[in-house]
Every structure is written in structure tokens, then in C-alpha cells.
Design an enzyme around this catalytic site. Structure first.
Site, PDB file in Angstrom:
ATOM      1  CB  THR A   1      -7.006   7.094  86.297  1.00 52.92           C
ATOM      2  OG1 THR A   1      -7.025   7.570  85.244  1.00 52.92           O
ATOM      3  CG2 THR A   1      -8.624   6.666  86.374  1.00 52.92           C
TER       4      THR A   1
ATOM      5  CG  ASP B   1      -3.462  13.449  83.432  1.00 46.65           C
ATOM      6  OD1 ASP B   1      -4.847  13.049  83.327  1.00 46.65           O
ATOM      7  OD2 ASP B   1      -2.645  13.015  82.633  1.00 46.65           O
TER       8      ASP B   1
ATOM      9  CG  ASP C   1      -2.348   8.764  79.760  1.00 44.01           C
ATOM     10  OD1 ASP C   1      -2.886   7.720  79.616  1.00 44.01           O
ATOM     11  OD2 ASP C   1      -3.086   9.886  79.725  1.00 44.01           O
TER      12      ASP C   1
ATOM     13  CB  THR D   1       4.981  -0.181  75.103  1.00 43.25           C
ATOM     14  OG1 THR D   1       6.234  -0.217  74.786  1.00 43.25           O
ATOM     15  CG2 THR D   1       4.238   0.920  74.307  1.00 43.25           C
TER      16      THR D   1
END
Ligand code: ASP
Length: 341
Positions: free
Chosen positions: A14, A58, A91, A166
Site C-alpha cells: 500500500t 501486493d 499483510d 503478528t
């Protein structure tokens, strides 16, 4: 004293994305635009150079192939740069930071992963602070020696040990947590580094880059009602070499015979099974309850307080190292890069 040289490695995510005006979907854009968007970078007290994946991704498409490319960039430029900042989608950032921590043995320079929840062009973006502070952290030196000498992950005012993190939130700017280890630095009015928590690698050891990762591994999360047939099918797959078994609480699982027998048979075929808790924080302690005693007896490896992200990548790394089977358990249960307590 000369200014530190910092290499920015842009992989995608992003932080460097723009909105397609027609579909509204976010897609990666040319990295050169990233520097144009943040002229403040030129005000920092360091020399910055940038390299980028030819086709930024991504991070959902991240894989060991790309980890190898990041490791290559660091290895090739290791002598000429004092610190590295890896721009990466959030992610899978915890997996990548964990993987790189194992791949970069004897690392004596900072490798800081960062990204953002909002694109750099967005008015309310978190990208600028994350990027600027990551560069400052990578530039910190004491008498010409980098202060941070490990793989970190910086997000929303905190620097964490990368392999302890995490992703916990897809909405908040505070997207990461490190529940079993305190953050190692915090950005407030000053940059406060908790030096006592940092890894202290031997400065004289040479960097070794391990790119042999074995992907014949799987994560199995236990749940009440897990099927014997499905578990049997997975565990009897001929290529399987390692399993991260996400158990309950402090490493507990069903005591049903079929379950223990399936695990035990897999272990005797040479499959390494790591017991990792599915709780966000806390540690596996096999033998504390009856529901984990048998797991200990049949030879499950304790993941202690490791994250699933670090367990998977450590498993890929150690299987890739072709370690003697008799030593595997002991080595896995040892903290190699500060990934477990
Ligand atoms: N989907 C994006 C990625 O991980 C999200 C982000 O950049 O934070 O690449």
C-alpha cells in the site's frame, strides 16, 4: 563523521500504491514517484539510495522467491550501506521479517521492514511517519557502529523485533503486535531505543545469507471437530517434511487415540511437528496438562512462545539446512535470532 548510507528496498504494498480512478482498486506504482511524494526525505541526515522490484507486488503474493531477492539486495549492498529499509505490504510483513531474520545469519546492520495502512498519496497517510522514522532508526549509530543489528519491523511509532510480530488489525494504524516480547524502540518526541533488549551479534562474524528454504511444510490449526480423514490425508502426503500444529492454550490438544496415532506415525516417518499455541500471547508448555503430556511423549517439538509466522519460516529455514534428524528438535527449540524466549 560521514553520514550513514541507507538503502531503501521497495517491494510493493500500500505504501507505494495509487487508486485506479475507474475501478477504485489499489495498484502498485512506479517507485520513483514515492520519492517525489516525500521531499522531506532529502532533509534527513543520511544518504539515501533506492532500489525496487521491477514489478512491485501486493504482499499477498510474497514467497520465498521474493525473500531471496530481498536477501540478494542486502548481500550485494552490505558493504556499501550502513542500514536497510524494506518497504513491504503489511499483510505478510511479519512472515517476511521472520524469514529474513533466519536467512541473514550474523547480521550486524539494521534491516527495518515498514509499510503503511494508507497509500502515500492519501491525505491522512501513515506512510510518511513510518518511512521517515524507519530511515532514522536504520541510521542510528554509536561511534560509527549501527545501534540496531537485527531485523526489525516499524509501524505506528513502535519498532518491534521482526520475528516476534503478528499483523493483528486490518483497520487501525497500529496494525502489528508483539505479544511475547516488548517493542525494542519507540518514537515519541525522541527516539527511545531499549538497548538492553537488542540482539548483540558478534561484529567480527561474516554475514552468511541462507537462501535454501524448504516449502514442504504446512500449518494445521486445531479446532473441535477436526476430521480424522482430512488430517490423515494431509499428514500422509508424501512430500510433507514439517508441520506447525496450532494447539489450544499452553499447547493442548484432543487426547483421542486416532489423533495421537496419526501424529506419532508422521513423526516416525521423519516429519517435524512443532507445537505452537493458537493464543495470541503466552507459551507452549507440554506436560502442564494431561492433554499435552502425550504430545511431549511422542516427540512433538515445543515452539514455546514463537509466533506462527516465525515457526513456519524457521521450519523452512532449518529443513533447508539439512540438519541431522537427531539434532533438529534441540536446534528448533533454541532461540536462533531472538524469536523465542
Ligand atoms: N494488501 C497490502 C499488502 O500487503 C496491504 C498493505 O500494504 O498494507 O501488500
Amino acid at each position: 563523521m560521514s553520514k550513514p548510507n541507507i538503502l531503501l528496498i521497495y517491494t510493493g504494498g500500500t505504501i507505494g500504491m495509487v487508486k485506479n480512478p475507474d475501478s477504485g482498486a489499489l495498484k502498485a506504482f512506479d517507485f520513483n514517484n514515492l520519492l517525489k511524494r516525500i521531499p522531506e526525505l532529502r532533509l534527513l541526515d543520511c544518504n539515501i539510495e533506492t532500489i525496487s522490484f521491477n514489478e512491485p507486488i501486493d504482499s499477498s503474493n510474497m514467497s520465498p522467491k521474493y525473500w531471496g531477492m530481498i536477501a540478494d539486495s542486502i548481500e550485494t549492498n552490505y558493504k556499501d550501506f550502513d542500514g536497510f529499509v524494506v518497504l513491504h505490504g503489511s499483510d505478510t510483513m511479519s512472515y517476511s521479517a521472520s524469514a529474513l531474520s533466519f536467512m541473514l545469519e550474523n547480521l550486524c546492520k539494521p534491516v527495518i521492514f515498514t509499510g503503511s495502512q494508507l497509500p502515500i498519496g492519501d491525505l491522512r497517510t501513515d506512510a510518511k511517519e513510518n518511512l521517515i522514522t524507519s530511515i532514522q532508526l536504520a541510521s542510528l549509530q554509536d561511534n560509527g557502529v549501527p545501534i540496531i543489528r537485527e531485523v526489525g519491523l516499524y509501524f505506528e511509532y513502535k519498532l518491534y523485533r521482526g520475528n516476534r510480530t503478528t499483523k493483528i488489525n486490518a483497520e487501525h494504524f497500529e496494525a502489528f503486535a508483539s505479544l511475547n516480547f516488548p517493542h525494542i524502540a519507540e518514537s515519541g518526541v525522541h527516539l527511545n531505543v531499549s538497548t538492553s533488549l537488542l540482539l548483540k551479534p558478534n561484529q567480527s562474524s561474516k554475514l552468511i545469507v541462507n537462501k535454501q528454504l524448504d516449502t514442504n511444510v504446512v500449518v494445521i490449526k486445531l479446532f473441535p471437530g477436526i476430521s480424522e480423514l482430512i488430517l490423515k490425508t494431509v499428514l500422509s502426503s508424501k512430500d510433507i517434511k514439517g508441520v506447525v500444529l496450532e494447539t489450544y492454550g499452553s499447547g493442548n490438544a484432543t487426547t483421542e487415540d486416532w489423533f495421537i496415532t496419526l501424529l506419532s506415525e508422521a513423526i516416525s516417518r521423519g516429519v517435524h511437528i512443532i507445537n505452537v499455541t493458537q493464543c495470541a500471547g503466552g507459551s507452549v508448555f507440554m506436560g502442564q496438562y494431561e492433554t499435552s503430556s502425550q504430545l511431549k511423549d511422542i516427540g512433538l517439538i515445543s515452539g514455546k512462545d514463537i509466533t506462527t509466522e516465525a515457526a513456519v519460516t524457521k521450519l523452512m529455514y532449518l529443513i533447508g539446512q539439512e540438519i541431522e534428524p537427531s539434532e533438529f528438535k534441540t536446534i528448533f527449540e533454541t532461540a536462533l535470532r531472538g524469536e523465542m524466549s
